[in-house]
Design an enzyme around this catalytic site. Structure first.
Site, PDB file in Angstrom:
ATOM      1  N   HIS A 274      47.261  -2.466  -4.106  1.00  0.00           N
ATOM      2  CA  HIS A 274      46.357  -1.326  -4.279  1.00  0.00           C
ATOM      3  C   HIS A 274      45.220  -1.472  -3.279  1.00  0.00           C
ATOM      4  O   HIS A 274      44.637  -2.558  -3.174  1.00  0.00           O
ATOM      5  CB  HIS A 274      45.736  -1.309  -5.681  1.00  0.00           C
ATOM      6  CG  HIS A 274      46.716  -1.086  -6.791  1.00  0.00           C
ATOM      7  ND1 HIS A 274      46.334  -1.096  -8.117  1.00  0.00           N
ATOM      8  CD2 HIS A 274      48.044  -0.827  -6.792  1.00  0.00           C
ATOM      9  CE1 HIS A 274      47.388  -0.861  -8.879  1.00  0.00           C
ATOM     10  NE2 HIS A 274      48.441  -0.697  -8.109  1.00  0.00           N
ATOM     11  N   ASP A 319      44.210   3.504  -4.098  1.00  0.00           N
ATOM     12  CA  ASP A 319      43.750   3.397  -5.479  1.00  0.00           C
ATOM     13  C   ASP A 319      42.802   4.554  -5.772  1.00  0.00           C
ATOM     14  O   ASP A 319      42.875   5.594  -5.132  1.00  0.00           O
ATOM     15  CB  ASP A 319      43.110   2.025  -5.700  1.00  0.00           C
ATOM     16  CG  ASP A 319      43.193   1.568  -7.146  1.00  0.00           C
ATOM     17  OD1 ASP A 319      43.825   2.259  -7.964  1.00  0.00           O
ATOM     18  OD2 ASP A 319      42.635   0.512  -7.460  1.00  0.00           O
ATOM     19  N   HIS A 320      41.902   4.370  -6.696  1.00  0.00           N
ATOM     20  CA  HIS A 320      41.032   5.457  -7.138  1.00  0.00           C
ATOM     21  C   HIS A 320      40.421   6.214  -5.969  1.00  0.00           C
ATOM     22  O   HIS A 320      39.982   5.617  -4.992  1.00  0.00           O
ATOM     23  CB  HIS A 320      39.895   4.906  -8.003  1.00  0.00           C
ATOM     24  CG  HIS A 320      40.366   4.070  -9.137  1.00  0.00           C
ATOM     25  ND1 HIS A 320      39.585   3.119  -9.734  1.00  0.00           N
ATOM     26  CD2 HIS A 320      41.563   4.034  -9.793  1.00  0.00           C
ATOM     27  CE1 HIS A 320      40.257   2.529 -10.708  1.00  0.00           C
ATOM     28  NE2 HIS A 320      41.462   3.064 -10.758  1.00  0.00           N
ATOM     29  N   TYR A 333      41.785   9.948 -10.095  1.00  0.00           N
ATOM     30  CA  TYR A 333      43.187  10.233  -9.799  1.00  0.00           C
ATOM     31  C   TYR A 333      43.432  11.693  -9.424  1.00  0.00           C
ATOM     32  O   TYR A 333      44.414  12.297  -9.846  1.00  0.00           O
ATOM     33  CB  TYR A 333      44.061   9.824 -10.978  1.00  0.00           C
ATOM     34  CG  TYR A 333      44.175   8.320 -11.123  1.00  0.00           C
ATOM     35  CD1 TYR A 333      45.007   7.588 -10.288  1.00  0.00           C
ATOM     36  CD2 TYR A 333      43.413   7.633 -12.076  1.00  0.00           C
ATOM     37  CE1 TYR A 333      45.095   6.213 -10.400  1.00  0.00           C
ATOM     38  CE2 TYR A 333      43.498   6.250 -12.188  1.00  0.00           C
ATOM     39  CZ  TYR A 333      44.343   5.555 -11.350  1.00  0.00           C
ATOM     40  OH  TYR A 333      44.428   4.179 -11.460  1.00  0.00           O
TER      41      TYR A 333
END
Length: 371
Positions: A274, A319-320, A333
């Site tokens: 990630h 990732d985020h 997300y």
């Protein structure tokens, strides 16, 4: 490397597979079954239906995130045997659908922890943020209420309502559980499931604690290079692997992220990565940023360079992401900023590939690069 995108399913996500298809370079979907209670067996027919949806849109389903670990396993209770057997059967069912990697975590009670799900950045975007003082002073039940209220009506991974309803009894059960105890419970779990994963051709990939320190006095053990070494050595098998997450480990500035990546990549024990960036403040607070290196405290360019030098053949995802351009989605997300993150990561990778080709005397157009 194989670029992937986390998707919560047609009933749980504002992002559609049609949207994801329009992001260049994405090969696979990182999925899960969110309607199955933690600890229960994932039915093969449900897994195959998820795979059908994903394959129909031109993606593979080779990574699952997460098959959550029941609290009784983390606590080492006698009832863990039932849940471990269920976990084994889920591994077998996932292997029948062609899954290669299972990402999971071993954080007590809470998964990732944030004090704010929509902190406003100077550019007007909103991000997940962590303020130590807020977390240290807040009651866990109040934290749950804040998370639920800030989730925009979405189910948040790691904050499932059925689990959090038992918060007080869970805290009572964890009273006196030390990091050594939790490590022993993880060892027992791995000794049971890794042989099954080996038989099924699946790599287990534990995710670091987020953030990588104790929260609400609960023990956390997946926090730094030394602890990752311990976990890898608990069961010496290629099936006992790591999900390296730059943002989770990077929240502690004592963690040298390029060094950690380089060390475990050389061991061949990292099937999943990630990548996200964070801005760390002097008091230890942090907030998430765009993936761009200059926007945060982590050198994302150097991290991708380490992956490239290691000839990383595993799976990676952004990732985020920030919430930008008025998007209303599950915090962290959304579609837009994660798509931007993918293009940034692939841009770095393509540049490194071009430099490699020049050194080797091959000036083939970068369009031929396979990532």
């Amino acid at each position: 490397m194989k670029m992937t995108f986390r998707w919560f399913g047609k009933d749980y996500d504002t992002v559609s597979l049609d949207h994801i298809r329009q992001i260049p370079g994405v090969e696979g979907i990182v999925g899960a079954l969110y309607h199955i209670p933690v600890g229960e067996v994932w039915p093969l027919e449900d897994i195959l239906e998820l795979k059908r949806q994903v394959n129909k849109n031109g993606f593979h389903l080779e990574v699952i995130e997460s098959v959550n670990v029941h609290e009784d396993i983390k606590l080492g209770l006698p009832s863990r045997e039932r849940y471990i057997e269920n976990y084994k059967q889920t591994i077998r069912n996932l292997s029948k659908a062609g899954v290669k990697v299972i990402c999971y975590n071993f954080m007590p009670i809470f998964d990732w922890t944030r004090s704010d799900l929509a902190k406003r950045r100077p550019d007007g975007s909103t991000v997940l943020a962590y303020e130590k003082q807020k977390v240290e002073q807040i009651d866990p039940e109040e934290m749950i209420r804040r998370i639920e209220n800030g989730a925009n009506g979405f189910l948040l991974p790691g904050w499932e309502p059925e689990r959090l309803k038992t918060i007080k009894p869970l805290f009572a059960l964890y009273k006196g559980v030390t990091e050594d105890d939790l490590l022993d419970h993880l060892r027992y779990f791995l000794e049971q499931i890794v042989p099954v994963a080996e038989e099924c051709g699946i790599q287990m990939a534990i995710h670091p604690d987020d953030p990588p320190w104790s929260v609400f006095g609960l023990p956390r053990i997946v926090t730094n290079k030394e602890n990752l070494k311990k976990i890898i050595n608990m069961v010496n098998s290629p099936a006992n692997g790591l999900t390296l997450c730059s943002g989770s480990l990077g929240a502690n500035p004592d963690n040298d992220i390029p060094d950690i990546f380089r060390y475990f990549l050389r061991m061949g024990r990292v099937p999943f990565v990630h990548v996200r960036n964070i801005e760390i403040h002097t008091n230890g607070d942090f907030e998430e940023t765009s993936h761009r290196s200059c926007d945060g405290s982590l050198n994302i360019c150097e991290i991708v360079k380490v992956l490239h030098e290691s000839d990383f053949q595993g799976y990676i995802r952004p990732d985020h992401g920030r919430m930008i351009w008025g998007e209303q989605a599950r915090p962290g997300y959304g579609l837009y900023d994660r798509a931007l993150g993918i293009m940034y990561l692939l841009g770095i990778w393509d540049s490194l590939e071009n430099e490699k080709r020049k050194r080797e005397g091959d000036k083939t157009c970068s369009q031929s690069i396979q990532v």
